[in-house]
Design a protein around this motif. Structure first.
Motif, PDB file in Angstrom:
ATOM      1  N   ALA A 181       1.082  -1.007   0.087  1.00 26.44           N
ATOM      2  CA  ALA A 181       0.361   0.003   0.147  1.00 26.44           C
ATOM      3  C   ALA A 181       0.578   1.100   0.030  1.00 26.44           C
ATOM      4  O   ALA A 181       0.620   1.934  -0.870  1.00 26.44           O
ATOM      5  CB  ALA A 181      -0.607  -0.398   1.460  1.00 26.44           C
ATOM      6  N   ARG A 182       1.551   1.002   0.665  1.00 23.38           N
ATOM      7  CA  ARG A 182       2.734   2.876   0.821  1.00 23.38           C
ATOM      8  C   ARG A 182       3.271   2.415  -0.598  1.00 23.38           C
ATOM      9  O   ARG A 182       3.906   3.882  -1.289  1.00 23.38           O
ATOM     10  CB  ARG A 182       3.456   1.896   1.901  1.00 23.38           C
ATOM     11  CG  ARG A 182       3.460   2.459   3.700  1.00 23.38           C
ATOM     12  CD  ARG A 182       4.366   2.466   4.079  1.00 23.38           C
ATOM     13  NE  ARG A 182       5.798   3.340   4.110  1.00 23.38           N
ATOM     14  CZ  ARG A 182       7.155   3.474   4.561  1.00 23.38           C
ATOM     15  NH1 ARG A 182       7.765   2.267   5.109  1.00 23.38           N
ATOM     16  NH2 ARG A 182       7.611   4.442   4.137  1.00 23.38           N
ATOM     17  N   VAL A 212      -3.099   2.743   3.864  1.00 24.62           N
ATOM     18  CA  VAL A 212      -2.273   3.429   3.934  1.00 24.62           C
ATOM     19  C   VAL A 212      -2.177   5.170   3.619  1.00 24.62           C
ATOM     20  O   VAL A 212      -2.749   5.480   2.567  1.00 24.62           O
ATOM     21  CB  VAL A 212      -0.582   3.533   3.467  1.00 24.62           C
ATOM     22  CG1 VAL A 212      -0.205   4.793   3.827  1.00 24.62           C
ATOM     23  CG2 VAL A 212       0.430   2.481   3.958  1.00 24.62           C
ATOM     24  N   THR A 213      -2.236   6.032   4.529  1.00 17.34           N
ATOM     25  CA  THR A 213      -3.415   7.108   4.577  1.00 17.34           C
ATOM     26  C   THR A 213      -2.943   8.418   5.617  1.00 17.34           C
ATOM     27  O   THR A 213      -2.095   7.987   6.617  1.00 17.34           O
ATOM     28  CB  THR A 213      -4.287   6.603   4.610  1.00 17.34           C
ATOM     29  OG1 THR A 213      -5.560   8.700   4.651  1.00 17.34           O
ATOM     30  CG2 THR A 213      -5.280   6.760   6.154  1.00 17.34           C
ATOM     31  N   GLU A 214      -2.962   9.675   5.811  1.00 21.63           N
ATOM     32  CA  GLU A 214      -2.770  10.244   7.029  1.00 21.63           C
ATOM     33  C   GLU A 214      -4.162  10.614   7.132  1.00 21.63           C
ATOM     34  O   GLU A 214      -3.737  11.490   8.274  1.00 21.63           O
ATOM     35  CB  GLU A 214      -2.036  11.930   5.715  1.00 21.63           C
ATOM     36  CG  GLU A 214      -0.998  11.694   5.070  1.00 21.63           C
ATOM     37  CD  GLU A 214      -0.179  13.229   4.195  1.00 21.63           C
ATOM     38  OE1 GLU A 214      -0.983  14.220   4.300  1.00 21.63           O
ATOM     39  OE2 GLU A 214       0.566  12.476   4.058  1.00 21.63           O
ATOM     40  N   ALA A 215      -5.312  10.267   6.560  1.00 21.39           N
ATOM     41  CA  ALA A 215      -6.600  10.819   7.680  1.00 21.39           C
ATOM     42  C   ALA A 215      -6.356  10.204   8.570  1.00 21.39           C
ATOM     43  O   ALA A 215      -5.717   8.516   8.850  1.00 21.39           O
ATOM     44  CB  ALA A 215      -8.015  10.334   7.218  1.00 21.39           C
ATOM     45  N   SER A 216      -7.440  10.116   9.572  1.00 20.60           N
ATOM     46  CA  SER A 216      -7.623   9.581  10.685  1.00 20.60           C
ATOM     47  C   SER A 216      -8.783   9.241  11.271  1.00 20.60           C
ATOM     48  O   SER A 216      -9.181   8.263  12.414  1.00 20.60           O
ATOM     49  CB  SER A 216      -7.976  10.920  12.141  1.00 20.60           C
ATOM     50  OG  SER A 216      -8.601  11.811  11.823  1.00 20.60           O
ATOM     51  N   THR A 217      -9.572   8.540   9.945  1.00 17.55           N
ATOM     52  CA  THR A 217     -10.625   7.519   9.694  1.00 17.55           C
ATOM     53  C   THR A 217      -9.826   6.740   8.375  1.00 17.55           C
ATOM     54  O   THR A 217     -10.027   7.531   6.981  1.00 17.55           O
ATOM     55  CB  THR A 217     -12.128   8.074   9.456  1.00 17.55           C
ATOM     56  OG1 THR A 217     -12.436   9.270   8.691  1.00 17.55           O
ATOM     57  CG2 THR A 217     -12.248   9.035  11.077  1.00 17.55           C
ATOM     58  N   LEU A 218     -10.866   5.780   8.029  1.00 18.80           N
ATOM     59  CA  LEU A 218     -10.705   4.521   8.062  1.00 18.80           C
ATOM     60  C   LEU A 218     -12.307   5.299   6.421  1.00 18.80           C
ATOM     61  O   LEU A 218     -13.254   5.648   6.931  1.00 18.80           O
ATOM     62  CB  LEU A 218     -11.512   3.688   7.577  1.00 18.80           C
ATOM     63  CG  LEU A 218     -11.758   2.547   6.612  1.00 18.80           C
ATOM     64  CD1 LEU A 218      -9.995   2.876   5.862  1.00 18.80           C
ATOM     65  CD2 LEU A 218     -12.010   1.250   7.255  1.00 18.80           C
ATOM     66  N   ASP A 219     -12.152   5.778   5.120  1.00 14.86           N
ATOM     67  CA  ASP A 219     -13.358   6.203   4.541  1.00 14.86           C
ATOM     68  C   ASP A 219     -14.204   5.203   3.909  1.00 14.86           C
ATOM     69  O   ASP A 219     -13.883   3.916   3.901  1.00 14.86           O
ATOM     70  CB  ASP A 219     -12.725   6.264   2.637  1.00 14.86           C
ATOM     71  CG  ASP A 219     -12.390   5.347   1.940  1.00 14.86           C
ATOM     72  OD1 ASP A 219     -13.096   4.643   1.390  1.00 14.86           O
ATOM     73  OD2 ASP A 219     -10.994   4.840   2.052  1.00 14.86           O
ATOM     74  N   GLU A 260      -3.977   8.318  -1.290  1.00 13.07           N
ATOM     75  CA  GLU A 260      -3.876   7.222  -0.414  1.00 13.07           C
ATOM     76  C   GLU A 260      -3.476   6.057  -1.194  1.00 13.07           C
ATOM     77  O   GLU A 260      -3.459   6.184  -2.869  1.00 13.07           O
ATOM     78  CB  GLU A 260      -5.798   6.609   0.327  1.00 13.07           C
ATOM     79  CG  GLU A 260      -5.983   7.596   1.170  1.00 13.07           C
ATOM     80  CD  GLU A 260      -7.456   7.139   1.666  1.00 13.07           C
ATOM     81  OE1 GLU A 260      -7.434   7.068   2.789  1.00 13.07           O
ATOM     82  OE2 GLU A 260      -8.005   6.309   0.618  1.00 13.07           O
ATOM     83  N   GLY A 261      -3.124   4.432  -0.002  1.00  9.67           N
ATOM     84  CA  GLY A 261      -2.579   3.587  -1.228  1.00  9.67           C
ATOM     85  C   GLY A 261      -2.828   2.288  -0.516  1.00  9.67           C
ATOM     86  O   GLY A 261      -3.637   2.989   0.471  1.00  9.67           O
ATOM     87  N   ALA A 262      -3.675   1.463  -0.498  1.00  8.81           N
ATOM     88  CA  ALA A 262      -4.394   0.070  -0.296  1.00  8.81           C
ATOM     89  C   ALA A 262      -3.924  -1.151  -0.754  1.00  8.81           C
ATOM     90  O   ALA A 262      -3.356  -1.272  -1.877  1.00  8.81           O
ATOM     91  CB  ALA A 262      -5.230   0.264  -0.473  1.00  8.81           C
ATOM     92  N   ALA A 263      -3.706  -1.836  -0.071  1.00  9.12           N
ATOM     93  CA  ALA A 263      -3.763  -3.564  -1.150  1.00  9.12           C
ATOM     94  C   ALA A 263      -3.882  -4.119  -0.206  1.00  9.12           C
ATOM     95  O   ALA A 263      -4.935  -3.991   1.077  1.00  9.12           O
ATOM     96  CB  ALA A 263      -2.044  -3.687  -0.010  1.00  9.12           C
ATOM     97  N   VAL A 264      -5.153  -5.481  -0.776  1.00  7.07           N
ATOM     98  CA  VAL A 264      -5.912  -6.759  -0.388  1.00  7.07           C
ATOM     99  C   VAL A 264      -4.668  -8.139  -0.616  1.00  7.07           C
ATOM    100  O   VAL A 264      -4.674  -7.985  -1.707  1.00  7.07           O
ATOM    101  CB  VAL A 264      -7.612  -6.318  -0.732  1.00  7.07           C
ATOM    102  CG1 VAL A 264      -7.451  -4.822  -0.106  1.00  7.07           C
ATOM    103  CG2 VAL A 264      -7.225  -6.630  -2.251  1.00  7.07           C
TER     104      VAL A 264
END
Length: 125
Positions: free
Chosen positions: A28-29, A87-94, A39-43
């Motif tokens: 994700a990074r 991986v995000t700078e947010a304080s919540t998950l979308d 954001e980056g993500a992986a599953v």
């Protein structure tokens, strides 16, 4: 389609990531950094295959990184997810990404990490 509310990243005891889940954070990074995305993500799917993605923001298309990673997995024939990482700078998950994961797994952990890879929390519901 209505917007899904953000999901708080709170409260649970810090989780020790398995090697496979730590790999999701690394993927994700990498996806985030490669294109300078928000954001980056992986599953990881039921067969151990991984899918990584970055958020997309175009005039005609907006997808969270987690939505795109889940979409890629589904397009490849995935029927169940084992785990996810964002991986995000947010304080919540979308909320939209959370809902996409829950479409394929009611109980898969969603690990949320800061851009430096530090685990912020894990959403299990």
């Amino acid at each position: 389609m209505p917007e899904s509310p953000a999901v708080p990243i709170t409260g649970s005891t810090p989780v020790e990531l398995t090697a496979e889940d730590a790999k999701l954070v690394v993927l994700a990074r990498g996806a985030r950094g490669r294109v300078g995305a928000v954001e980056g993500a992986a599953v990881r799917d039921q067969d151990g295959r991984t899918y990584a993605a970055a958020s997309v923001s175009l005039p005609s298309l907006a997808l969270t990184a987690l939505q795109l990673a889940v979409g890629s997995a589904a397009a490849a024939g995935c029927t169940r997810l084992e785990a996810a990482a964002v991986v995000t700078e947010a304080s919540t998950l979308d909320g939209a990404g959370h809902a996409a994961v829950r479409d394929l797994a009611a109980d898969a952990p969603i690990h949320v990490a800061a851009p430096d890879g530090t685990l912020l929390g894990t959403v299990a519901e």
